[in-house]
Scaffold this motif. Structure first.
Motif, PDB file in Angstrom:
ATOM      1  N   ARG A  61       0.868  -1.151   0.539  1.00 35.68           N
ATOM      2  CA  ARG A  61       0.251  -0.099  -0.057  1.00 35.68           C
ATOM      3  C   ARG A  61       1.012   1.127  -0.093  1.00 35.68           C
ATOM      4  NH1 ARG A  61      -5.326  -0.568   2.423  1.00 35.68           N
ATOM      5  NH2 ARG A  61      -5.226   1.675   3.361  1.00 35.68           N
ATOM      6  N   GLU A  62       1.870   1.276   0.652  1.00 38.10           N
ATOM      7  CA  GLU A  62       2.525   2.852   0.720  1.00 38.10           C
ATOM      8  C   GLU A  62       3.289   2.457  -0.834  1.00 38.10           C
ATOM      9  OE1 GLU A  62       5.108   1.648   4.275  1.00 38.10           O
ATOM     10  OE2 GLU A  62       3.801   2.075   6.255  1.00 38.10           O
ATOM     11  N   GLU A  63       4.072   1.431  -1.046  1.00 35.42           N
ATOM     12  CA  GLU A  63       4.856   1.736  -2.546  1.00 35.42           C
ATOM     13  C   GLU A  63       3.751   2.655  -3.432  1.00 35.42           C
ATOM     14  OE1 GLU A  63       5.692  -2.182  -3.770  1.00 35.42           O
ATOM     15  OE2 GLU A  63       7.942  -1.838  -2.324  1.00 35.42           O
ATOM     16  N   LYS A  64       2.458   1.774  -3.254  1.00 32.93           N
ATOM     17  CA  LYS A  64       1.281   2.676  -4.366  1.00 32.93           C
ATOM     18  C   LYS A  64       0.857   3.964  -4.239  1.00 32.93           C
ATOM     19  CE  LYS A  64      -0.937  -1.676  -5.400  1.00 32.93           C
ATOM     20  NZ  LYS A  64      -2.254  -2.231  -5.258  1.00 32.93           N
ATOM     21  N   SER A  65       1.011   3.609  -2.636  1.00 34.33           N
ATOM     22  CA  SER A  65       0.601   5.869  -2.632  1.00 34.33           C
ATOM     23  C   SER A  65       1.566   5.990  -3.174  1.00 34.33           C
ATOM     24  CB  SER A  65      -0.001   5.861  -0.950  1.00 34.33           C
ATOM     25  OG  SER A  65       2.048   5.555  -0.207  1.00 34.33           O
ATOM     26  N   ASN A  66       3.314   5.661  -3.270  1.00 30.24           N
ATOM     27  CA  ASN A  66       4.216   6.987  -3.398  1.00 30.24           C
ATOM     28  C   ASN A  66       4.400   6.397  -4.729  1.00 30.24           C
ATOM     29  OD1 ASN A  66       4.717   7.334  -0.502  1.00 30.24           O
ATOM     30  ND2 ASN A  66       6.028   5.383  -0.478  1.00 30.24           N
ATOM     31  N   GLU A  67       3.386   6.266  -5.931  1.00 36.55           N
ATOM     32  CA  GLU A  67       4.006   6.454  -6.333  1.00 36.55           C
ATOM     33  C   GLU A  67       3.156   7.398  -7.691  1.00 36.55           C
ATOM     34  OE1 GLU A  67       1.925   2.855  -8.637  1.00 36.55           O
ATOM     35  OE2 GLU A  67       3.470   1.550  -7.876  1.00 36.55           O
TER      36      GLU A  67
END
Length: 234
Positions: free
Chosen positions: A228-234
């Motif tokens: 989730r954190e990776e997606k939010s940082n994209e």
């Protein structure tokens, strides 16, 4: 270990072991001669000779002289080895299997009792703590969590709100009220509900299977958070 100690291991008395080696060293002897050569009393020598004959380690000659001869060392060793093998075979067949007993699953009921148990688990931890809970439960356990980090324990908290616990590793994740999970030292788990308005109850155990399952679930939850954190940082 010398020969006397080794023979004692196989059930020979000290006098029997000494007299046996004396017979090997000096050859056939009477009880008087065996006592003299072994440096023991005649009564002890005769008792040892009788014991050696019973154990198959010596033989008594026929005739008036009543001399005794030692069974050759290699022959005695073969006899002892066979006896050991027979004894071990009996043990292998007759000893019952050890019954493995796993730690039980214990239920704690009542709001105050559940809070106390959760605090005790946190206070008794020695290495690391993994906690997944709602902000309400985090508030109830805040002091115990702070004590854990103050002791230098690695403390990972997954919650819907930052619990403000110094030195903890915090991960945000939406959490519904009423359910919490605690893993302490990868050896103890506590999972259940904590709601003063409802029936609070939790399961406490050191059962290795349950600990493993809970740990795997926590690892999976952390992986979801990472994604989730990776997606939010994209």
């Amino acid at each position: 270990m010398d020969s006397t100690s080794a023979l004692k291991f196989f059930g020979f008395t000290k006098q029997e072991a000494v007299v046996y080696t004396t017979l090997l060293r000096y050859g056939p002897q009477t009880g008087y001669e065996a006592a003299k050569n072994a440096g023991i009393s005649r009564s002890n020598a005769y008792g040892a000779l009788a014991g050696l004959c019973e154990k198959g380690a010596a033989m008594k000659a026929s005739g008036d002289a009543k001399s005794y001869s030692a069974v050759p060392g290699k022959e005695l060793i073969r006899n002892l080895r066979r006896q050991c093998d027979k004894t071990l075979d009996v043990l292998e067949k007759s000893l019952p299997d050890r019954q493995e007993t796993e730690a039980p699953y214990l239920t704690v009921s009542g709001f105050e009792n559940v809070v106390d148990k959760a605090q005790n688990v946190l206070d008794e931890a020695e290495h690391h703590i993994y906690v997944s809970l709602n902000s309400h439960e985090a508030t109830l356990l805040h002091d115990a969590l702070c004590r854990a980090t103050a002791r230098g324990l690695k403390t990972v908290i997954v919650s819907d709100t930052d619990p403000n616990v110094p030195e903890c590793i915090y991960h945000f994740f939406p959490k519904d009220a009423g359910q919490f999970n605690i893993i302490a030292d990868t050896s103890t788990v506590l999972t259940g509900s904590l709601d003063p308005e409802l029936s609070s109850q939790c399961l406490y155990s050191k059962n290795t299977n349950l600990v493993r399952l809970m740990r795997e679930a926590f690892v999976n939850e952390l992986e979801l958070i990472r994604q989730r954190e990776e997606k939010s940082n994209e």
